[in-house]
Design an enzyme around this catalytic site. Structure first.
Site, mmCIF file in Angstrom:
data_model
loop_
_atom_site.group_PDB
_atom_site.id
_atom_site.type_symbol
_atom_site.label_atom_id
_atom_site.label_comp_id
_atom_site.label_asym_id
_atom_site.label_seq_id
_atom_site.Cartn_x
_atom_site.Cartn_y
_atom_site.Cartn_z
ATOM 1 N N CYS A 114 17.323 -10.282 50.735
ATOM 2 C CA CYS A 114 18.490 -9.649 51.364
ATOM 3 C C CYS A 114 18.095 -8.699 52.497
ATOM 4 O O CYS A 114 18.932 -8.312 53.303
ATOM 5 C CB CYS A 114 19.307 -8.893 50.328
ATOM 6 S SG CYS A 114 19.835 -9.924 48.973
ATOM 7 N N HIS A 252 23.628 -3.451 53.761
ATOM 8 C CA HIS A 252 23.692 -4.705 53.008
ATOM 9 C C HIS A 252 24.803 -4.565 51.970
ATOM 10 O O HIS A 252 24.919 -3.536 51.303
ATOM 11 C CB HIS A 252 22.338 -4.943 52.342
ATOM 12 C CG HIS A 252 22.356 -6.061 51.348
ATOM 13 N ND1 HIS A 252 22.938 -7.287 51.608
ATOM 14 C CD2 HIS A 252 21.869 -6.143 50.078
ATOM 15 C CE1 HIS A 252 22.813 -8.061 50.558
ATOM 16 N NE2 HIS A 252 22.176 -7.402 49.611
ATOM 17 N N ASN A 282 28.136 -10.741 47.967
ATOM 18 C CA ASN A 282 26.792 -10.506 48.518
ATOM 19 C C ASN A 282 26.294 -11.810 49.165
ATOM 20 O O ASN A 282 25.978 -12.770 48.468
ATOM 21 C CB ASN A 282 25.870 -10.067 47.370
ATOM 22 C CG ASN A 282 24.436 -9.843 47.813
ATOM 23 O OD1 ASN A 282 24.045 -10.203 48.922
ATOM 24 N ND2 ASN A 282 23.636 -9.249 46.936
HETATM 25 O O1 UT7 Z 1 21.094 -8.110 47.044
HETATM 26 C C1 UT7 Z 1 20.540 -7.329 46.038
HETATM 27 C C2 UT7 Z 1 20.780 -7.902 44.750
HETATM 28 N N1 UT7 Z 1 21.499 -7.358 43.692
HETATM 29 C C3 UT7 Z 1 22.063 -6.166 43.499
HETATM 30 O O2 UT7 Z 1 22.091 -5.276 44.293
HETATM 31 C C4 UT7 Z 1 22.713 -5.970 42.176
HETATM 32 C C5 UT7 Z 1 22.527 -4.594 41.599
HETATM 33 N N2 UT7 Z 1 23.180 -4.456 40.291
HETATM 34 C C6 UT7 Z 1 24.512 -4.438 40.143
HETATM 35 O O3 UT7 Z 1 25.254 -4.541 41.107
HETATM 36 C C7 UT7 Z 1 25.071 -4.204 38.760
HETATM 37 O O4 UT7 Z 1 24.020 -3.877 37.870
HETATM 38 C C8 UT7 Z 1 25.860 -5.430 38.185
HETATM 39 C C9 UT7 Z 1 27.158 -5.612 38.950
HETATM 40 C C10 UT7 Z 1 25.032 -6.685 38.267
HETATM 41 C C11 UT7 Z 1 26.222 -5.163 36.734
HETATM 42 O O5 UT7 Z 1 27.001 -3.980 36.631
HETATM 43 P P1 UT7 Z 1 26.666 -2.879 35.526
HETATM 44 O O6 UT7 Z 1 27.650 -1.794 35.697
HETATM 45 O O7 UT7 Z 1 25.207 -2.550 35.659
HETATM 46 O O8 UT7 Z 1 26.997 -3.660 34.211
HETATM 47 P P2 UT7 Z 1 26.055 -3.950 32.955
HETATM 48 O O9 UT7 Z 1 25.074 -5.010 33.262
HETATM 49 O O10 UT7 Z 1 25.555 -2.634 32.416
HETATM 50 O O11 UT7 Z 1 27.086 -4.506 31.929
HETATM 51 C C12 UT7 Z 1 28.106 -3.664 31.336
HETATM 52 C C13 UT7 Z 1 28.934 -4.503 30.375
HETATM 53 C C14 UT7 Z 1 28.072 -5.286 29.389
HETATM 54 O O12 UT7 Z 1 28.820 -5.385 28.189
HETATM 55 P P3 UT7 Z 1 28.499 -4.398 26.941
HETATM 56 O O13 UT7 Z 1 27.071 -4.653 26.602
HETATM 57 O O14 UT7 Z 1 28.743 -3.018 27.477
HETATM 58 O O15 UT7 Z 1 29.474 -4.846 25.896
HETATM 59 C C15 UT7 Z 1 27.975 -6.657 29.994
HETATM 60 O O16 UT7 Z 1 27.748 -7.659 29.032
HETATM 61 O O17 UT7 Z 1 29.660 -5.485 31.112
HETATM 62 C C16 UT7 Z 1 29.336 -6.797 30.630
HETATM 63 N N3 UT7 Z 1 29.344 -7.709 31.768
HETATM 64 C C17 UT7 Z 1 30.449 -8.327 32.197
HETATM 65 N N4 UT7 Z 1 31.707 -8.308 31.766
HETATM 66 C C18 UT7 Z 1 32.620 -9.048 32.445
HETATM 67 C C19 UT7 Z 1 28.295 -8.055 32.569
HETATM 68 N N5 UT7 Z 1 28.718 -8.898 33.534
HETATM 69 C C20 UT7 Z 1 30.047 -9.072 33.317
HETATM 70 C C21 UT7 Z 1 31.022 -9.829 33.973
HETATM 71 N N6 UT7 Z 1 32.301 -9.786 33.518
HETATM 72 N N7 UT7 Z 1 30.754 -10.568 35.062
#
Ligand code: UT7
Length: 379
Positions: A114, A252, A282
Site C-alpha cells: 500500500c 492511504h 482500501n
Molecule cells: O493497507 C493496510 C492494511 N490494513 C490495515 O490497515 C488494517 C488495519 N486494521 C484494521 O483496520 C482493523 O483491525 C480491522 C478493521 C481489520 C478490524 O477491526 P477491529 O476493531 O480491530 O476488530 P477486531 O478484529 O478486534 O474484532 C472485534 C470483533 C471480534 O468479535 P469478538 O471477538 O469481540 O466477539 C471479531 O470477531 O468483531 C468481530 N469481527 C467482525 N464482526 C462483523 C471481525 N470482523 C468482523 C466483520 N463483521 N467483518
C-alpha cells in the site's frame, strides 16, 4: 541548473460494479453497522471479468496524460506500483507502455504494497531531478478483490479495486515534490502478506498456492497509528515547512479510525485530511492517487496548496512526501489535440498488433537461428 519534479497530470479509474456492505453481508457473517463504525467503509468497487489491474492502470494513465496535455510518445518511464498484477512477468508497466503507445519509455513494476505509490513517486522524482528522465508516468493499480479470501470477514470487507496515475515532469522552476521519506521494517512482514510462487513448499514442485491475504488486523492497526503522524512530521520538516503550512493531507485509505488517530497525533483538524474510504474501501497502492483526484475535483486540493501524501502497508513499509501543488489545471484540449491523441493511441494499438504478428511469422519462418546441440547419449 537544479531540476525540480512537478506533478502535472492526474487521473483515476474504478470498476463500475459497486459492492455495498449489505451485499457483503450475504457472503460472510458481517453487517453494514459493524463495517461502517469500525472502518468507515460503505461500499467498494469490484472488477468484473474483463477488468484487470492493467486495464484500470491504462484508463487512469490516459486520463493523467490528458490532464498534463502530453502525448504518450513524450513519456520516458512508466512505473506501476501494484501487488495484484496479472503476471509475475512481464511487468504491468510494460503492458501499459505498449497499450498507450509510450514507445520511447522504459517500464517496471514496483512492489511496496500500500506504500507503493509514495515509493514510486519518490523514484520518479529522483529520475526527473537527476535528468535520467523528463516525463514519468506513475501509476498505482490494484484488483485486490482477486487477492482476498471471500470467506474471511476480517479482510474481505476492507479491500476494493481501482487505479490512479500521476504525470511527473521536470522543470527549472522551483517547487513540486519538496521532500520524500521511505521506510521499512521487515520484521513485521508476517503481520500482512500474500504468498507467491517463489516460496518453497513441503509438497515440492507445483503445490497448491494459497494466495489470499493474511492480515493481523490489530497489529497492522497499531503500527499504522504509530507511524502515520511521525512520518508526516518528518516529511514536512524535511521540506522546511511546519504543519501550519500544510493545506491538505492525503493519506492511504485503510481505515477511517487510523486517519482520525493520525489527526489527533498531529493535533490537526480532521477536515485537513482527504477521506473517501467510504466509497472505495482500501485500494492499496491506488488509494492515494484516487483520493488526490477526488480532492482536486471537489476543490479540496487547490493550486498553490502544500500537500502531504502519506502511506503505509505490508513490508512493513511506510513513507510520506511534501509537495507544493503548483499544477494549474490546464485548459481543455482543443479538437485538434483530441484528434492527435486518439490517432496516437490508435496507431499504438495497430503497431503493437503488427509487431506481434511479425514476431509470430518470423519465428515460423526462421525457427531457432542457433542449431540446438543434442546432449551426448550415454553408452
Ligand atoms: O493497507 C493496510 C492494511 N490494513 C490495515 O490497515 C488494517 C488495519 N486494521 C484494521 O483496520 C482493523 O483491525 C480491522 C478493521 C481489520 C478490524 O477491526 P477491529 O476493531 O480491530 O476488530 P477486531 O478484529 O478486534 O474484532 C472485534 C470483533 C471480534 O468479535 P469478538 O471477538 O469481540 O466477539 C471479531 O470477531 O468483531 C468481530 N469481527 C467482525 N464482526 C462483523 C471481525 N470482523 C468482523 C466483520 N463483521 N467483518
Amino acid at each position: 541548473m537544479t531540476r525540480y519534479a512537478h506533478i502535472t497530470g492526474w487521473g483515476m479509474a474504478v470498476p463500475e460494479r459497486v459492492m455495498t456492505n449489505d451485499d457483503l453481508s450475504k457472503l460472510v457473517d458481517t453487517n453494514d453497522e459493524w463495517i461502517r463504525t469500525r472502518t468507515g467503509i460503505k461500499e467498494r468497487r469490484i472488477a468484473d471479468v474483463k477488468e484487470t489491474t492493467t486495464s484500470l492502470a491504462i484508463e487512469a494513465a490516459q486520463r493523467a496524460l490528458e490532464v498534463a496535455n502530453i502525448l504518450p510518445s513524450e513519456v520516458d518511464l512508466v512505473i506501476v506500483a501494484t501487488s495484484s498484477a496479472e503476471y509475475i512477468f512481464p511487468a504491468t508497466a510494460s503492458l501499459v507502455q505498449d497499450a498507450i503507445g509510450a514507445e520511447k519509455a522504459g517500464a517496471f513494476d514496483l512492489y511496496a504494497a500500500c506504500t507503493g505509490f509514495v515509493y514510486a513517486l519518490n523514484v520518479a522524482s529522483q529520475a526527473v531531478r537527476t535528468g535520467s528522465a523528463n516525463t514519468v508516468l506513475v501509476i498505482g493499480a490494484e484488483t485486490m478483490s482477486r487477492l482476498v479470501d471471500w470467506k474471511d470477514r476480517g479482510t474481505c470487507i476492507l479491500f476494493g479495486d481501482g487505479a490512479g496515475a500521476f504525470v511527473v515532469q521536470g522543470s527549472d522552476t522551483a517547487g513540486g515534490i519538496l521532500s520524500s521519506i521511505m521506510r521499512s521494517d521487515g520484521s513485521g512482514g508476517d503481520t500482512l502478506y500474500v504468498e507467491s510462487y517463489g516460496r518453497p513448499r513441503a509438497s515440492g514442485v507445483g503445490g497448491l498456492l494459497n494466495y489470499a491475504i493474511y492480515m493481523d488486523g490489530k497489529e497492522v492497526f497499531r503500527f499504522a497509528t504509530r507511524i502515520m503522524a511521525a512520518v508526516t512530521k518528518e516529511a514536512v520538516a524535511a521540506a522546511g515547512l511546519t504543519l501550519q503550512d500544510i493545506n491538505i493531507i492525503i493519506p492511504h485509505q485503510a481505515n477511517r479510525r487510523i486517519i482520525e488517530a493520525a489527526a489527533r497525533g498531529l493535533n490537526q483538524p480532521e477536515q485537513k485530511f482527504m477521506i473517501n474510504i467510504e466509497k472505495y474501501g482500501n485500494t492499496s497502492s491506488a488509494s492515494i492517487p484516487i483520493a488526490e483526484c477526488e480532492a482536486a475535483e471537489r476543490g479540496k486540493l487547490k493550486p498553490n496548496d502544500r500537500v502531504v501524501f502519506v502511506g503505509f502497508g505490508a513490508g512493513l513499509t511506510w513513507g510520506a512526501m511534501a509537495v507544493h501543488w503548483d499544477a494549474t489545471p490546464p485548459p481543455p484540449l482543443t479538437t485538434w489535440q483530441q484528434i492527435t491523441r486518439r490517432v496516437q493511441v490508435g496507431l499504438a494499438h495497430a503497431r503493437s498488433y503488427v509487431r506481434r504478428g511479425v514476431r509470430k511469422v518470423e519465428s515460423r519462418l526462421l525457427g531457432s537461428e542457433e542449431p540446438i546441440e543434442k546432449p551426448p547419449t550415454k553408452k
